[in-house]
Design a protein around this motif. Structure first.
Motif, PDB file in Angstrom:
ATOM      1  N   ALA A  68       0.863  -1.206   0.000  1.00  0.00           N
ATOM      2  CA  ALA A  68       0.000   0.000   0.000  1.00  0.00           C
ATOM      3  C   ALA A  68       0.885   1.237   0.000  1.00  0.00           C
ATOM      4  O   ALA A  68       1.822   1.342   0.791  1.00  0.00           O
ATOM      5  CB  ALA A  68      -0.914  -0.014   1.220  1.00  0.00           C
ATOM      6  N   THR A  88       2.377   5.001   0.335  1.00  0.00           N
ATOM      7  CA  THR A  88       2.289   6.152   1.235  1.00  0.00           C
ATOM      8  C   THR A  88       2.000   7.374   0.366  1.00  0.00           C
ATOM      9  O   THR A  88       2.724   7.643  -0.584  1.00  0.00           O
ATOM     10  CB  THR A  88       3.618   6.357   1.986  1.00  0.00           C
ATOM     11  N   LYS A  89       0.929   8.042   0.662  1.00  0.00           N
ATOM     12  CA  LYS A  89       0.530   9.207  -0.146  1.00  0.00           C
ATOM     13  C   LYS A  89       1.429  10.403   0.115  1.00  0.00           C
ATOM     14  O   LYS A  89       1.731  10.700   1.265  1.00  0.00           O
ATOM     15  CB  LYS A  89      -0.905   9.601   0.188  1.00  0.00           C
ATOM     16  N   VAL A 118       1.771  14.256   0.325  1.00  0.00           N
ATOM     17  CA  VAL A 118       0.799  15.307   0.625  1.00  0.00           C
ATOM     18  C   VAL A 118       1.531  16.608   0.957  1.00  0.00           C
ATOM     19  O   VAL A 118       2.621  16.579   1.527  1.00  0.00           O
ATOM     20  CB  VAL A 118      -0.133  14.869   1.783  1.00  0.00           C
ATOM     21  N   TYR A 128      -1.818  12.249   8.085  1.00  0.00           N
ATOM     22  CA  TYR A 128      -2.699  12.225   6.914  1.00  0.00           C
ATOM     23  C   TYR A 128      -2.775  10.808   6.349  1.00  0.00           C
ATOM     24  O   TYR A 128      -3.853  10.311   6.031  1.00  0.00           O
ATOM     25  CB  TYR A 128      -2.190  13.197   5.839  1.00  0.00           C
ATOM     26  N   ASN A 129      -1.632  10.135   6.219  1.00  0.00           N
ATOM     27  CA  ASN A 129      -1.636   8.785   5.658  1.00  0.00           C
ATOM     28  C   ASN A 129      -2.391   7.805   6.547  1.00  0.00           C
ATOM     29  O   ASN A 129      -3.035   6.884   6.055  1.00  0.00           O
ATOM     30  CB  ASN A 129      -0.198   8.309   5.404  1.00  0.00           C
ATOM     31  N   PHE A 157      -5.956   8.657   5.909  1.00  0.00           N
ATOM     32  CA  PHE A 157      -6.328   8.275   4.535  1.00  0.00           C
ATOM     33  C   PHE A 157      -6.566   6.766   4.448  1.00  0.00           C
ATOM     34  O   PHE A 157      -7.524   6.316   3.824  1.00  0.00           O
ATOM     35  CB  PHE A 157      -5.226   8.688   3.554  1.00  0.00           C
ATOM     36  N   LYS A 158      -5.712   5.988   5.106  1.00  0.00           N
ATOM     37  CA  LYS A 158      -5.907   4.526   5.072  1.00  0.00           C
ATOM     38  C   LYS A 158      -7.177   4.152   5.846  1.00  0.00           C
ATOM     39  O   LYS A 158      -7.852   3.187   5.516  1.00  0.00           O
ATOM     40  CB  LYS A 158      -4.687   3.826   5.652  1.00  0.00           C
ATOM     41  N   LEU A 168      -6.538  -0.757   0.073  1.00  0.00           N
ATOM     42  CA  LEU A 168      -7.262   0.245   0.857  1.00  0.00           C
ATOM     43  C   LEU A 168      -8.764  -0.019   0.817  1.00  0.00           C
ATOM     44  O   LEU A 168      -9.465   0.169   1.811  1.00  0.00           O
ATOM     45  CB  LEU A 168      -6.954   1.654   0.337  1.00  0.00           C
ATOM     46  N   LEU A 223      -9.275  -2.833   3.195  1.00  0.00           N
ATOM     47  CA  LEU A 223      -9.147  -2.369   4.587  1.00  0.00           C
ATOM     48  C   LEU A 223     -10.429  -1.710   5.067  1.00  0.00           C
ATOM     49  O   LEU A 223     -10.836  -1.861   6.213  1.00  0.00           O
ATOM     50  CB  LEU A 223      -8.015  -1.338   4.685  1.00  0.00           C
ATOM     51  N   TYR A 258       1.364  -0.142   9.141  1.00  0.00           N
ATOM     52  CA  TYR A 258       1.871   1.060   8.457  1.00  0.00           C
ATOM     53  C   TYR A 258       2.514   2.079   9.399  1.00  0.00           C
ATOM     54  O   TYR A 258       3.315   2.898   8.957  1.00  0.00           O
ATOM     55  CB  TYR A 258       0.737   1.727   7.668  1.00  0.00           C
TER      56      TYR A 258
END
Lengths: 286, 209
Positions: A52, A54-55, A57, B44-45, B48-49, B144, B147, B163
């Motif tokens: 997955a 990591t965005k 930002v 944020y991550n 977001f997840k 995602l 999840l 994560y």
């Protein structure tokens, strides 16, 4: 005891159990195929979960209020449902509507409690006027004219009064200016006359002084010139006398030289004649 | 607004990071700003997840930092800042999740639409080829999505463990639960994910191309 709990399996899967427990769980896994399969599936799942992303930002800009912090991001801010591009879209739509309205000559109005929306030039509606209405209109027109007349007379009178006041004021002003001008002019003339007289006096004085200077200069010059000429003439007569004496001397010398040469020629002639008598002439014949 | 406090630093290795926290606790705004800059991407991550939605994730992340600013004066130990911040973020996540749940119960769709998980799985069966492998971006999106099928209390632990790299002890502390509960919820979370993949006929071995 081969029974492995879910919690123990999780601790082992994430490497958070002690060595003794780890050995026990390893043994249990090796002895139980279902448990081993489950463990392998969990490991595989973890491997996939690690994929997955990591965005990335953009961090928000931070501002501080009196007792608050304000975070502003490029995206949506908390509580608001609109992003920048959505506002831009709305603004563009409004601009488009306004332009369309402008070119189609759209207009909106509210008359007598009703809303009207129209496009293009307003239509002219011919109405039949009733006699009462015409009479009413004529009466109102007359009233307006009367009011206008009254207003006109009143305004004209006020204007005339104002103009006469202005005239009077201007005349007064002109009179005072004229008087002032004459005074100034007289002063200038007086000053000018006085100035002319001074100049004349000065010029006369200057002329007299010059004349005196010239006369004295002439007098001095004449005496000096006479003396100079006398001296010159004296010197010239002396020079002429000297020159004459010298010329006379030279003439005398010349005459003496001629006399000497004549005497010499006579002597030579005499000698020649005497030699011709003693020695006859011989020809040189063969 | 902020209380000025003095701290005993137990781990000199963390001195620099802790100093920033201490400065923030003491009301220094530039220190607060630095903390926001340092932690925003991670929080944020995390959100977001949790939501798989950029706008919602940004909103919850920002709310978390606003709460951080309001409450940092009450932080007793600077070494627990990370856990403390994640507790704030996860509380906001749960709050939003509950709010969404309430909204769903009241929505018209919930009366006629089948259970969401079943529906998503059904949709997945028709959309995904069991033999298909995914690119990294596609796989990330799929993960995602999966999840978000998990119940919130399991999802948050999977995210924290996979994560964010928290140990079970820390997760227990953040969520105010026991370590065993954290492990148990993680187990069911992972099992739920496996089942979701199975229901979609997706084999874990084939997912990555």
């Amino acid at each position: 005891m081969n029974r492995i709990t879910e919690e123990e399996l999780m601790a082992y899967l994430y490497g958070e159990c002690n060595e003794a427990d780890a050995r026990r769980i390893e043994k249990a896994i090796s002895e139980n195929k279902d448990l081993e399969q489950e463990y392998q599936q969990l490991r595989l799942l973890r491997k996939n979960l690690a994929k997955a992303e990591t965005k990335e930002v953009v961090e928000p800009s931070v501002q501080f209020g009196a007792n608050e912090i304000i975070l502003t991001t490029m995206g949506r801010s908390p509580g608001s449902g609109w992003q920048g591009w959505q506002w831009l879209g709305i603004a563009a739509s409004i601009a488009l509507i306004l332009m369309a309205g402008y070119f189609s000559k759209a207009s909106m109005s509210i008359k007598n409690g009703s809303f009207e929306l129209s496009f293009g030039e307003p239509m002219r509606v011919e109405q039949e006027l009733s006699a009462t209405l015409l009479e009413d209109l004529a009466r109102k027109e007359a009233l307006i004219e009367k009011l206008l007349d009254q207003d006109y007379v009143s305004r004209l009178s006020s204007l005339e009064s104002t103009l006469s006041q202005y005239d009077e004021h201007i005349n007064q002003r002109l009179g005072s200016l004229k008087e002032l001008y004459n005074q100034e002019l007289n002063e200038v003339i007086t000053r000018r006359l006085a100035s002319d007289e001074t100049i004349k006096t000065w010029l006369a004085q200057l002329e007299e002084a010059n004349l005196q200077n010239f006369e004295s200069f002439s007098r001095v010059a004449n005496a000096e010139q006479q003396l100079s000429i006398v001296n010159l003439l004296n010197e010239f007569s002396i020079m002429l006398e000297n020159q004459r004496q010298q010329d006379l001397l030279e003439i005398q010398n010349g005459l003496n030289a001629v006399a000497r040469e004549t005497q010499q020629i006579q002597m030579e002639t005499a000698q020649a004649f005497s030699s011709l008598g003693a020695n006859p002439i011989r020809t040189n014949l063969k | 607004m902020q209380k000025h406090q003095a701290f005993m630093i137990s781990n000199p290795g963390k001195l620099q990071a802790n100093e920033l926290v201490i400065d923030a606790v003491n009301g220094q705004k530039d220190a607060v700003e630095s903390l926001v800059k340092i932690w925003y991407k991670r929080i944020y991550n995390f959100t977001f997840k949790y939501f798989n939605d950029h706008d919602l994730a940004s909103e919850i992340a920002q709310k978390s930092f606003i709460s951080m600013y309001r409450n940092i004066g009450s932080l007793k130990n600077p070494e627990t800042f990370k856990s403390w911040l994640y507790r704030i973020a996860s509380n906001h996540c749960h709050e939003e999740s509950r709010r969404q749940k309430r909204a769903k119960v009241l929505s018209f769709h919930s009366f006629w639409r089948p259970d969401e998980e079943d529906q998503l799985v059904e949709r997945g069966v028709s959309e995904y080829d069991p033999q298909k492998s995914f690119g990294e971006k596609q796989l990330s999106e799929l993960l995602l999505e999966m999840l978000n099928l998990l119940p919130a209390e399991q999802r948050v632990i999977v995210i924290m463990k996979e994560y964010e790299g928290f140990r079970f002890r820390e997760i227990a502390e953040i969520l105010d639960i026991s370590e065993n509960t954290a492990k148990s919820r993680l187990y069911y979370g992972l099992s739920g994910l496996r089942k979701a993949f199975e229901k979609r006929n997706l084999k874990l071995e084939n997912l990555l191309s």
